[in-house]
Scaffold this active site. Sequence first.
Site, PDB file in Angstrom:
ATOM      1  N   ASP A   1      42.206  42.561  32.117  1.00  0.00           N
ATOM      2  CA  ASP A   1      41.928  42.434  33.637  1.00  0.00           C
ATOM      3  C   ASP A   1      41.884  41.040  34.142  1.00  0.00           C
ATOM      4  OD1 ASP A   1      41.485  43.014  36.167  1.00  0.00           O
ATOM      5  OD2 ASP A   1      39.896  44.596  35.799  1.00  0.00           O
TER       6      ASP A   1
HETATM    7  C1  BGC Z   1      41.093  44.407  39.123  1.00  0.00           C
HETATM    8  C2  BGC Z   1      42.094  45.299  38.557  1.00  0.00           C
HETATM    9  C3  BGC Z   1      43.516  45.077  38.988  1.00  0.00           C
HETATM   10  C4  BGC Z   1      43.683  43.414  38.788  1.00  0.00           C
HETATM   11  C5  BGC Z   1      45.179  42.884  39.151  1.00  0.00           C
HETATM   12  C6  BGC Z   1      41.337  43.019  39.248  1.00  0.00           C
HETATM   13  O1  BGC Z   1      40.562  42.271  39.570  1.00  0.00           O
HETATM   14  O2  BGC Z   1      39.958  44.726  38.638  1.00  0.00           O
HETATM   15  O3  BGC Z   1      42.058  46.685  38.921  1.00  0.00           O
HETATM   16  O4  BGC Z   1      44.403  45.699  38.442  1.00  0.00           O
HETATM   17  O5  BGC Z   1      42.674  42.811  39.446  1.00  0.00           O
HETATM   18  O6  BGC Z   1      45.301  42.984  40.513  1.00  0.00           O
END
Ligand code: BGC
Length: 743
Positions: free
Chosen positions: A290
């Site tokens: 993530d």
């Molecule tokens: C979120 C994810 C997301 C990623 C990219 C993160 O902060 O938890 O769900 O896919 O950002 O944008």
Amino acid sequence: MTELTKEQKQRVEELLSKMTLDEKIGQMNQESVSIVGGFDVSFEELIEMMTDGRISKEEFGKIMNTAETDYHEEDIRKGLVGSLMVQDPKIANELQKIAVKESRLGIPLIFGLDVIHGFRSVYPIAIAEAGTFEPELFEKTAAMAARESRAAGVVWHFAPMIDVARDARWGRVSEGPGEDPYLASVFAGAKVRGLQNDHSSAENYVAACLKHFVGYGACEAGRDYNTVSMANHVLYNNYLVPFREAVKEGAQTVMASFNDLNGVPNTVNPFALKKLLKEQYGLQGFVVSDANAIRECVIHGIAEDEKDAGMQAANAGMDMDMGTEIYAKYLKTAVETGRVSVETVNDAVRRILRVKTWLGLFDHPYVTKEAMERYETLPQEHVALSLEAAEKSIVLLKNENELLPLKRDMKISLVGKLAESREEIIGAWAMSWKEKDCVTILEGMQQEFSQVSYFPCGGPADVISEEDIQKAGEYGDVIVAVLGELVSMSGEASSRSDITMPGRQKELLQKLLATGKPVVLVLMNGRPLALQWESEKISAIVEGWHLGIQMGNAIAHVLSGTCAPEGKLASSFPAVTGQCPVYYNHPNTGRPAGKSKFTSRYLDAPFDALYPFGFGLHYTTFEYSRLKVEECEQELHISVSLKNTGKREGTETVQFYMQDIAATLVRPVRELKGFTKVTLQPGEEKTEEYTLAKENMGFWNNEGVYRLEDGIFHIYAGGNSRDTLMQEIEVTFEHVITDRDYD
Ligand code: BGC
């Protein structure tokens, strides 16, 4: 999903054999597009300054206008970037050209994005659409999003988000399919098929990314990014189930979650990433971290420094680093000093190259001109599908004295600032929508009814206008109040400790009631709300969630009865926030809530959900009778009779639940095992049948072993998880074969 051919696999191996270590690590590096220049603080700090009010939105805008964007062109040229998040097809093509034409091996970039509930044609947020209990619809909306995004160069969706979530305080409940592992699995599979399976053209499919693996939905107290603590059997029987099913369905990639599991953040957790995902579930594609998660392992307290975090992540099976450049900076030395093996790097790169091959990127790296122009105006069938999904997601929570549907010629006072908003119908995470495609509730109501007057009165974050209230009371035969949450109140980093109606909206409702006119409450929200007061005082309540571009028409159609409400809740609604987490499939305990004080209950609040999982009323009524359960070799044949006892046509979701009465581990009071949907005319009666495979009646124990245990089971059928008929049956499982035994 289509497998790679032998030749394609060979091509991947050939490519791999030609790559330098730097180029391999480059594939494992997802760069974030950064904003540079023109100001002295980092982009992140700048955003924070705007959020906490140190600079205004206008000042922020001015700074951004003079800033430059760094797309990492030079690194792409050197083969040091594998992926980027971009949503503009022209920029995507320019960057892709550098990767394909100017880098030594010409490996294309994979462009990813959070396309959670639609790209251009935004449809309902997932918690709403799961309430349609129509996975086929979820598959279709996903396929639509795949086509639209691919035409903009986005070939990889960070979706489906399939975190089972039981605590409505968590803002991210909006993104997922609710509290039930079975419903979540069925919807997860559908989304993967919708995103990935149409290979009739390279322009029709994208790679799915299941997220967040795993347990993120169980963050303590519903506070985003908080620690997670759960028994293994809870993990296996709830949080892992949708991931297991979706990997089986062929999902290409998975995103690890921020949280720790048994003390190890999933970003560096070999049990989660290697053992479960790759070895047991057989994930063929790759795992991405993530955002910034590898770096955060240092703060988390599991890594000494960034170098250590990178090394641990790579060794745990983390194939791609989202946004920290830690692999880019440190992985080479880690390999050269033997802390990470070349095999580990090769395995990650092989997985990434396979997904790029599967996507057809080597043959079709660019967005064509036709594709770019295809969605300048939304096709009618995309609008129609968004509308269908929105209509079917609406849940009727209360309808006293059949106040709804409203007559077409009634004088309607429409109230609430949300009713005129375009951005508030869209829901958290939608990024590529256009204002011109959106139908507000005000516009939808004006289309559907002949006499609508709009009095804003107030909203989730506004003061109340007494003057508007008075006028609304004077004008309408009925008041339709559109209230609830702003989009920014759900989604990531949007946990709330009090999930009653925010701001002064209860007071507004009180004042509207005081006008003496009947009030219909139309809710717009991204999570279950605690509606104890509203459920007592307001005659009709319609749960409208955030339904996307067609929300205005969908709400108007349901209020007029052009379309009857048929949605159900994928998530239980508590009466008061203090009940959270409240979910239907809880264990019984030795002292289930009852009249006696010494039972598992509250002194000052109900134990049960106000509106339970699976709940949703209709403009007609249904009567269930004659539940029958028969054992037939490896299956249970369940049937129940359903009669439309009201005056209108209606579509009911018939739900089948099970309870294992005594087992070696305590089991939930009810578990959803299947559902069917049926439309009945007034007076019509039908027998609904469902076949439950006996192999699906087991559970995982704390060692992760799937067990089928002989004994007594209760089978339930009904229109929600609480009001059901029950039939008891004794079942033996000799010779039942499952694929779920893990060592
Ligand atoms: C979120 C994810 C997301 C990623 C990219 C993160 O902060 O938890 O769900 O896919 O950002 O944008």
